[in-house]
Design a protein around this motif. Sequence first.
Motif, PDB file in Angstrom:
ATOM      1  N   SER A 177       2.178 -19.535  11.326  1.00  0.00           N
ATOM      2  CA  SER A 177       0.948 -18.769  11.135  1.00  0.00           C
ATOM      3  C   SER A 177       1.135 -17.352  11.660  1.00  0.00           C
ATOM      4  N   VAL A 178       1.857 -16.536  10.904  1.00  0.00           N
ATOM      5  CA  VAL A 178       2.113 -15.148  11.270  1.00  0.00           C
ATOM      6  C   VAL A 178       0.969 -14.282  10.753  1.00  0.00           C
ATOM      7  N   ALA A 179       0.491 -13.368  11.596  1.00  0.00           N
ATOM      8  CA  ALA A 179      -0.633 -12.503  11.211  1.00  0.00           C
ATOM      9  C   ALA A 179      -0.212 -11.545  10.098  1.00  0.00           C
ATOM     10  N   ASN A 180      -1.045 -11.482   9.057  1.00  0.00           N
ATOM     11  CA  ASN A 180      -0.836 -10.532   7.969  1.00  0.00           C
ATOM     12  C   ASN A 180      -1.418  -9.171   8.315  1.00  0.00           C
ATOM     13  N   THR A 181      -1.153  -8.189   7.476  1.00  0.00           N
ATOM     14  CA  THR A 181      -1.847  -6.915   7.570  1.00  0.00           C
ATOM     15  C   THR A 181      -3.292  -7.121   7.106  1.00  0.00           C
ATOM     16  N   THR A 182      -4.138  -6.120   7.299  1.00  0.00           N
ATOM     17  CA  THR A 182      -5.524  -6.246   6.845  1.00  0.00           C
ATOM     18  C   THR A 182      -5.607  -6.308   5.320  1.00  0.00           C
ATOM     19  N   ALA A 183      -4.545  -5.918   4.645  1.00  0.00           N
ATOM     20  CA  ALA A 183      -4.496  -6.039   3.188  1.00  0.00           C
ATOM     21  C   ALA A 183      -4.117  -7.448   2.746  1.00  0.00           C
ATOM     22  N   GLY A 184      -3.829  -8.329   3.711  1.00  0.00           N
ATOM     23  CA  GLY A 184      -3.483  -9.711   3.382  1.00  0.00           C
ATOM     24  C   GLY A 184      -2.032  -9.918   3.028  1.00  0.00           C
ATOM     25  N   THR A 185      -1.176  -8.942   3.321  1.00  0.00           N
ATOM     26  CA  THR A 185       0.244  -9.039   3.009  1.00  0.00           C
ATOM     27  C   THR A 185       1.065  -9.123   4.290  1.00  0.00           C
ATOM     28  N   PRO A 186       2.243  -9.695   4.232  1.00  0.00           N
ATOM     29  CA  PRO A 186       3.078  -9.763   5.438  1.00  0.00           C
ATOM     30  C   PRO A 186       3.668  -8.408   5.777  1.00  0.00           C
ATOM     31  N   PRO A 187       3.785  -8.064   7.075  1.00  0.00           N
ATOM     32  CA  PRO A 187       4.437  -6.816   7.468  1.00  0.00           C
ATOM     33  C   PRO A 187       5.952  -6.945   7.341  1.00  0.00           C
ATOM     34  N   GLN A 188       6.453  -6.679   6.152  1.00  0.00           N
ATOM     35  CA  GLN A 188       7.860  -6.927   5.843  1.00  0.00           C
ATOM     36  C   GLN A 188       8.345  -5.943   4.792  1.00  0.00           C
ATOM     37  N   ALA A 189       9.621  -5.554   4.908  1.00  0.00           N
ATOM     38  CA  ALA A 189      10.249  -4.670   3.934  1.00  0.00           C
ATOM     39  C   ALA A 189      11.627  -5.201   3.595  1.00  0.00           C
ATOM     40  N   ASP A 190      11.853  -5.501   2.318  1.00  0.00           N
ATOM     41  CA  ASP A 190      13.193  -5.840   1.852  1.00  0.00           C
ATOM     42  C   ASP A 190      13.239  -5.676   0.344  1.00  0.00           C
ATOM     43  N   ASP A 191      14.409  -5.933  -0.234  1.00  0.00           N
ATOM     44  CA  ASP A 191      14.594  -5.773  -1.675  1.00  0.00           C
ATOM     45  C   ASP A 191      14.663  -7.120  -2.379  1.00  0.00           C
ATOM     46  N   GLY A 192      13.986  -8.109  -1.859  1.00  0.00           N
ATOM     47  CA  GLY A 192      14.070  -9.442  -2.440  1.00  0.00           C
ATOM     48  C   GLY A 192      13.523  -9.551  -3.841  1.00  0.00           C
TER      49      GLY A 192
END
Length: 339
Positions: free
Chosen positions: A164-179
């Motif tokens: 249960s990792v907290a999302n941003t207020t936009a509802g997305t995970p705080p993550q950056a990659d080229d997946g």
Amino acid sequence: MKRRIFAAALACAATVAGLVGAAPAAQAATSVTFTPRTVTSPHETQYVAALGSVQLAMTAGQTAYVYSTLRANNASNTTLIDNEVRCVSTSGWTKNEVLGQNVLIASADAPASLRDIGVTTRFLVHPGAAGTVTCTTYLRSADLGSGNSTVRLVSGELKFADTSVANTTAGTPPQADDGDTPSGRVIALNSAAPTVREPATEVFETAPVTGLSVFGDMELMACYPEPANYDCPVNSMTARVTLFVNQWKADGTLCKSDASASETAVVRRDVHHLVVPLNTHFAAATGNGCVPKFNFYVKTDWLSGSTGAVQLAASGLPDAVGSTATHNDAMSHAFAVAY
């Protein structure tokens, strides 16, 4: 010495060893350890083996933190070892990540850290739709000399480290990659283009938090582009890798910044690609106009030696041994877990 191919131009990993399938749904586990074994890696032939799987029933808005690690040593020849994690949901969502490097011959005149290696692949899972997510670790390997090589898988595990990792207020995970990019991305590092600032997030907002544990896991490569005769004129590349985390004020000015997680890495020619993992605990500031808005990125600076690259994504990886079906993976990536 042959190398992995990314996108249209780089030689990609091949893989190794015994097969452990996913547990039946009734016995679904959120953690699994890998059975130690000695495996044989064929020369220049893609070999892929599943080591273990975990499952988690997730809601549409849920984000989880996946963690896979393995240790390999006692190589009879220089051998590529990749730690690949592939996740798939019953909703149809998929995500793949891979990191890896060459493990050097056990008897080589080289630092112990290059003859006995640990590779950790970790990232955030956010399907965006309700379903059961299954993540599987694959050990990928290839002999980089002539004939076959043997290598020892000493230990390893795969788990949902946080469900249960907290999302941003936009509802997305705080993550950056080229997946999600359709083809592999490799960004050159050299004296003419000495700096890469990727992966990177845009500024995002969270609910009030005590702080963020921020990760930046990088895949660096020496001698890029690879000469046609595989004869690199310089034996290593030196680069400095730094994880930057910023917090912002309500008026858009900088609140605070941290660049304490930094490493100067030497990527040897025989290692060819090196995993550089970074992590920092960033305490969130309050008062003085500071709000829970953040961004983070990894800055890689070429310092000396051969030309090189930051590997952001891989494409065309065979699904299994001898398979003509292929898939894409994210490589260098960054993410945050609030605390």
